[in-house]
Design an enzyme around this catalytic site. Sequence first.
Site, PDB file in Angstrom:
ATOM      1  N   ASN A  57       3.238  -7.053  13.326  1.00  0.00           N
ATOM      2  CA  ASN A  57       2.865  -5.677  13.679  1.00  0.00           C
ATOM      3  C   ASN A  57       3.074  -5.525  15.188  1.00  0.00           C
ATOM      4  OD1 ASN A  57       1.332  -3.221  14.203  1.00  0.00           O
ATOM      5  ND2 ASN A  57       0.275  -3.579  12.262  1.00  0.00           N
ATOM      6  N   GLN A 117       0.845  -1.197   0.000  1.00  0.00           N
ATOM      7  CA  GLN A 117       0.000   0.000   0.000  1.00  0.00           C
ATOM      8  C   GLN A 117       0.883   1.250   0.000  1.00  0.00           C
ATOM      9  OE1 GLN A 117      -3.407  -0.594   3.072  1.00  0.00           O
ATOM     10  NE2 GLN A 117      -1.851  -2.118   3.582  1.00  0.00           N
ATOM     11  N   ASN A 118       2.192   1.055   0.154  1.00  0.00           N
ATOM     12  CA  ASN A 118       3.080   2.200   0.331  1.00  0.00           C
ATOM     13  C   ASN A 118       3.420   2.879  -0.988  1.00  0.00           C
ATOM     14  OD1 ASN A 118       3.021   1.315   2.902  1.00  0.00           O
ATOM     15  ND2 ASN A 118       5.087   0.470   2.930  1.00  0.00           N
ATOM     16  N   VAL A 119       3.529   4.199  -0.908  1.00  0.00           N
ATOM     17  CA  VAL A 119       3.847   4.978  -2.103  1.00  0.00           C
ATOM     18  C   VAL A 119       5.317   5.416  -2.100  1.00  0.00           C
ATOM     19  CG1 VAL A 119       1.467   5.806  -2.304  1.00  0.00           C
ATOM     20  CG2 VAL A 119       3.130   7.189  -1.032  1.00  0.00           C
ATOM     21  N   ASP A 120       6.095   4.961  -1.079  1.00  0.00           N
ATOM     22  CA  ASP A 120       7.460   5.479  -0.915  1.00  0.00           C
ATOM     23  C   ASP A 120       8.483   4.845  -1.851  1.00  0.00           C
ATOM     24  OD1 ASP A 120       8.058   2.944   0.273  1.00  0.00           O
ATOM     25  OD2 ASP A 120       7.563   3.691   2.265  1.00  0.00           O
ATOM     26  N   CYS A 165      -0.584  18.505 -22.001  1.00  0.00           N
ATOM     27  CA  CYS A 165      -1.693  19.440 -22.217  1.00  0.00           C
ATOM     28  C   CYS A 165      -1.539  20.749 -21.435  1.00  0.00           C
ATOM     29  CB  CYS A 165      -3.028  18.767 -21.857  1.00  0.00           C
ATOM     30  SG  CYS A 165      -3.274  18.560 -20.084  1.00  0.00           S
ATOM     31  N   HIS A 220      -1.487   1.563  -4.169  1.00  0.00           N
ATOM     32  CA  HIS A 220      -1.840   2.972  -3.970  1.00  0.00           C
ATOM     33  C   HIS A 220      -0.925   3.906  -4.769  1.00  0.00           C
ATOM     34  CE1 HIS A 220      -4.024   1.861   0.047  1.00  0.00           C
ATOM     35  NE2 HIS A 220      -4.742   1.582  -1.018  1.00  0.00           N
ATOM     36  N   GLU A 244       1.451  -3.678  17.072  1.00  0.00           N
ATOM     37  CA  GLU A 244       0.138  -3.410  17.698  1.00  0.00           C
ATOM     38  C   GLU A 244      -0.892  -4.429  17.216  1.00  0.00           C
ATOM     39  OE1 GLU A 244      -0.246  -0.676  19.666  1.00  0.00           O
ATOM     40  OE2 GLU A 244       1.739   0.184  19.263  1.00  0.00           O
ATOM     41  N   CYS A 283      -1.735  13.275 -15.253  1.00  0.00           N
ATOM     42  CA  CYS A 283      -2.491  14.468 -15.641  1.00  0.00           C
ATOM     43  C   CYS A 283      -3.835  14.473 -14.920  1.00  0.00           C
ATOM     44  CB  CYS A 283      -2.698  14.482 -17.153  1.00  0.00           C
ATOM     45  SG  CYS A 283      -3.676  15.911 -17.668  1.00  0.00           S
TER      46      CYS A 283
HETATM   47  C1  BJW Z   1       4.657  -1.325  12.293  1.00  0.00           C
HETATM   48  C2  BJW Z   1       5.902  -0.795  12.664  1.00  0.00           C
HETATM   49  C3  BJW Z   1       7.046  -1.580  12.453  1.00  0.00           C
HETATM   50  C4  BJW Z   1       4.350   0.657  13.118  1.00  0.00           C
HETATM   51  N1  BJW Z   1       6.906  -2.792  11.901  1.00  0.00           N
HETATM   52  N2  BJW Z   1       4.561  -2.516  11.764  1.00  0.00           N
HETATM   53  C5  BJW Z   1     -16.399   6.121   4.082  1.00  0.00           C
HETATM   54  C6  BJW Z   1     -16.171   7.295   3.372  1.00  0.00           C
HETATM   55  C7  BJW Z   1     -15.279   7.339   2.276  1.00  0.00           C
HETATM   56  C8  BJW Z   1     -14.614   6.195   1.884  1.00  0.00           C
HETATM   57  C9  BJW Z   1     -14.838   5.028   2.601  1.00  0.00           C
HETATM   58  C10 BJW Z   1     -15.724   4.990   3.681  1.00  0.00           C
HETATM   59  N3  BJW Z   1     -15.739   3.719   4.192  1.00  0.00           N
HETATM   60  C11 BJW Z   1     -14.886   2.966   3.478  1.00  0.00           C
HETATM   61  C12 BJW Z   1     -14.346   3.749   2.501  1.00  0.00           C
HETATM   62  C13 BJW Z   1     -13.371   3.316   1.487  1.00  0.00           C
HETATM   63  C14 BJW Z   1     -11.963   3.805   1.819  1.00  0.00           C
HETATM   64  C15 BJW Z   1     -11.572   3.255   3.197  1.00  0.00           C
HETATM   65  O1  BJW Z   1     -11.175   2.122   3.339  1.00  0.00           O
HETATM   66  N4  BJW Z   1     -11.652   4.073   4.247  1.00  0.00           N
HETATM   67  C16 BJW Z   1     -11.392   3.603   5.607  1.00  0.00           C
HETATM   68  C17 BJW Z   1     -10.305   4.464   6.256  1.00  0.00           C
HETATM   69  C18 BJW Z   1     -12.681   3.635   6.369  1.00  0.00           C
HETATM   70  N5  BJW Z   1     -11.107   3.260   0.787  1.00  0.00           N
HETATM   71  C19 BJW Z   1     -10.951   3.899  -0.364  1.00  0.00           C
HETATM   72  O2  BJW Z   1     -11.456   4.987  -0.591  1.00  0.00           O
HETATM   73  C20 BJW Z   1     -10.138   3.185  -1.413  1.00  0.00           C
HETATM   74  N6  BJW Z   1     -10.851   3.143  -2.626  1.00  0.00           N
HETATM   75  C21 BJW Z   1     -12.002   2.486  -2.737  1.00  0.00           C
HETATM   76  O3  BJW Z   1     -12.489   1.842  -1.843  1.00  0.00           O
HETATM   77  O4  BJW Z   1     -12.562   2.585  -3.985  1.00  0.00           O
HETATM   78  C22 BJW Z   1     -13.879   2.102  -4.175  1.00  0.00           C
HETATM   79  C23 BJW Z   1     -14.333   2.648  -5.515  1.00  0.00           C
HETATM   80  C24 BJW Z   1     -14.737   1.763  -6.485  1.00  0.00           C
HETATM   81  C25 BJW Z   1     -15.174   2.265  -7.713  1.00  0.00           C
HETATM   82  C26 BJW Z   1     -15.188   3.635  -7.941  1.00  0.00           C
HETATM   83  C27 BJW Z   1     -14.766   4.516  -6.963  1.00  0.00           C
HETATM   84  C28 BJW Z   1     -14.346   4.012  -5.720  1.00  0.00           C
HETATM   85  C29 BJW Z   1      -8.844   3.947  -1.686  1.00  0.00           C
HETATM   86  C30 BJW Z   1      -7.976   4.001  -0.478  1.00  0.00           C
HETATM   87  C31 BJW Z   1      -6.764   4.883  -0.747  1.00  0.00           C
HETATM   88  C32 BJW Z   1      -5.930   5.062   0.504  1.00  0.00           C
HETATM   89  N7  BJW Z   1      -5.000   6.101   0.259  1.00  0.00           N
HETATM   90  C33 BJW Z   1      -3.980   6.354   1.260  1.00  0.00           C
HETATM   91  C34 BJW Z   1      -3.137   7.572   0.785  1.00  0.00           C
HETATM   92  C35 BJW Z   1      -2.239   7.149  -0.382  1.00  0.00           C
HETATM   93  C36 BJW Z   1      -1.468   8.281  -0.923  1.00  0.00           C
HETATM   94  C37 BJW Z   1      -0.541   8.906   0.089  1.00  0.00           C
HETATM   95  O5  BJW Z   1       0.330   8.251   0.675  1.00  0.00           O
HETATM   96  O6  BJW Z   1      -0.676  10.099   0.287  1.00  0.00           O
HETATM   97  O7  BJW Z   1      -3.147   5.211   1.394  1.00  0.00           O
HETATM   98  S1  BJW Z   1      -4.605   6.630   2.895  1.00  0.00           S
HETATM   99  C38 BJW Z   1      -3.330   5.748   3.729  1.00  0.00           C
HETATM  100  O8  BJW Z   1      -3.869   4.562   4.357  1.00  0.00           O
HETATM  101  C39 BJW Z   1      -2.388   5.269   2.625  1.00  0.00           C
HETATM  102  C40 BJW Z   1      -2.045   3.892   3.112  1.00  0.00           C
HETATM  103  O9  BJW Z   1      -1.557   3.113   2.027  1.00  0.00           O
HETATM  104  C41 BJW Z   1      -3.345   3.404   3.682  1.00  0.00           C
HETATM  105  C42 BJW Z   1      -3.186   2.247   4.639  1.00  0.00           C
HETATM  106  O10 BJW Z   1      -2.442   2.629   5.758  1.00  0.00           O
HETATM  107  P1  BJW Z   1      -1.394   1.611   6.400  1.00  0.00           P
HETATM  108  O11 BJW Z   1      -0.343   1.297   5.433  1.00  0.00           O
HETATM  109  O12 BJW Z   1      -2.117   0.479   6.988  1.00  0.00           O
HETATM  110  O13 BJW Z   1      -0.716   2.551   7.495  1.00  0.00           O
HETATM  111  P2  BJW Z   1      -1.216   2.895   8.996  1.00  0.00           P
HETATM  112  O14 BJW Z   1      -0.500   4.097   9.424  1.00  0.00           O
HETATM  113  O15 BJW Z   1      -2.679   2.912   9.076  1.00  0.00           O
HETATM  114  O16 BJW Z   1      -0.723   1.645   9.842  1.00  0.00           O
HETATM  115  C43 BJW Z   1       0.658   1.390  10.060  1.00  0.00           C
HETATM  116  C44 BJW Z   1       0.773   0.144  10.879  1.00  0.00           C
HETATM  117  O17 BJW Z   1       2.142  -0.159  11.015  1.00  0.00           O
HETATM  118  C45 BJW Z   1       0.189   0.263  12.293  1.00  0.00           C
HETATM  119  O18 BJW Z   1      -0.694  -0.830  12.515  1.00  0.00           O
HETATM  120  C46 BJW Z   1       1.400   0.175  13.192  1.00  0.00           C
HETATM  121  O19 BJW Z   1       1.147  -0.501  14.411  1.00  0.00           O
HETATM  122  C47 BJW Z   1       2.355  -0.599  12.337  1.00  0.00           C
HETATM  123  N8  BJW Z   1       3.801  -0.402  12.617  1.00  0.00           N
HETATM  124  N9  BJW Z   1       5.759   0.442  13.219  1.00  0.00           N
HETATM  125  C48 BJW Z   1       5.725  -3.236  11.591  1.00  0.00           C
HETATM  126  N10 BJW Z   1       8.333  -1.143  12.826  1.00  0.00           N
END
Ligand code: BJW
Length: 244
Positions: free
Chosen positions: A215, A101-104, A153, A119, A217, A127
């Site tokens: 993880n 899921q990481n963009v890095d 564009c 992601h 946590e 664009c």
């Molecule tokens: C360690 C550690 C160590 C710490 N070792 N572990 C209500 C309203 C609007 C939308 C929704 C809604 N309900 C559901 C949705 C859908 C939404 C969603 O899921 N929302 C939830 C939050 C509720 N999802 C979407 O919108 C997705 N799209 C979608 O569903 O499309 C449907 C669709 C179909 C057809 C047409 C149109 C739509 C898209 C999701 C995009 C997420 N984007 C982001 C930003 C990316 C760009 C950027 O970086 O700027 O992606 S948000 C952010 O969260 C990022 C991450 O990839 C993503 C996940 O986070 P991640 O990786 O789990 O990080 P953390 O910080 O949450 O957790 C880190 C973990 O590491 C922790 O558990 C720590 O304990 C642990 N940790 N140190 C190992 N050393």
Amino acid sequence: MTDQLATVADRIRRARRLTVLTGAGISAASGVPTFRGRDGLWRQYRPEDLATPEAFEQNPRLVWEWYDWRRGGIADCRPNAGHDVIAAWSQNHPQCRVITQNVDDLHVRAGTCNLTRIHGSIWELSCWNGCGAASWRDERVPLADLPPRCSECGGLARPAVVWFGEALRGEDLRAALGATSCDVFLTVGTSAVVSPAARLVHDARRGGAFTAEINPEETPASTAVDVAIHGGAEAILPRIAALI
Ligand code: BJW
């Protein structure tokens, strides 16, 4: 813990198809901030102000300033021992798929094969008008002009990442769903709350895979997996690799 590590190592050794899903936690030890942790980005910023198409439409410059700042922080980060173990598995295991899921792009820098970045990448732009230009890479830090422009564009360019409310690219979603057909599914460093990534471990389990989480946590996935190992990926993954 030792028994858990040995069990996971044994399962990986015997797996024909191995899938690893990663989230922000895998890059934490490299210095990349997570989103939802104690020092996570979403503690300081509201996702709806910065990571939605609506936010970009309203204030592209503000959104780009945030991404430019994050790019600056990530540029100096290096893959850690967790990325290296996954890269080695992806190179040596006959059928290993890595979904991040990481963009890095730290998995890319570690040399990971069979990688799907569901992601997108913070180093790629596309664009905003959807003029048909293919997305392009721009690793300049800081970017010369904010907001940057599409070279085809002249319209606004956007970070080629997936914001809330946006669909994943079809081919990425298919790759991620396909990777749940496996013998072992590891979920590493993700809070397991963002869909559709969060459902993958459940799909894999339903399909008969052995599932494990790494993880420090508890997450919503912790009680669903066969083995939940509490610790940092940068420490746990090398210990598992050493046992294989
Ligand atoms: C360690 C550690 C160590 C710490 N070792 N572990 C209500 C309203 C609007 C939308 C929704 C809604 N309900 C559901 C949705 C859908 C939404 C969603 O899921 N929302 C939830 C939050 C509720 N999802 C979407 O919108 C997705 N799209 C979608 O569903 O499309 C449907 C669709 C179909 C057809 C047409 C149109 C739509 C898209 C999701 C995009 C997420 N984007 C982001 C930003 C990316 C760009 C950027 O970086 O700027 O992606 S948000 C952010 O969260 C990022 C991450 O990839 C993503 C996940 O986070 P991640 O990786 O789990 O990080 P953390 O910080 O949450 O957790 C880190 C973990 O590491 C922790 O558990 C720590 O304990 C642990 N940790 N140190 C190992 N050393």
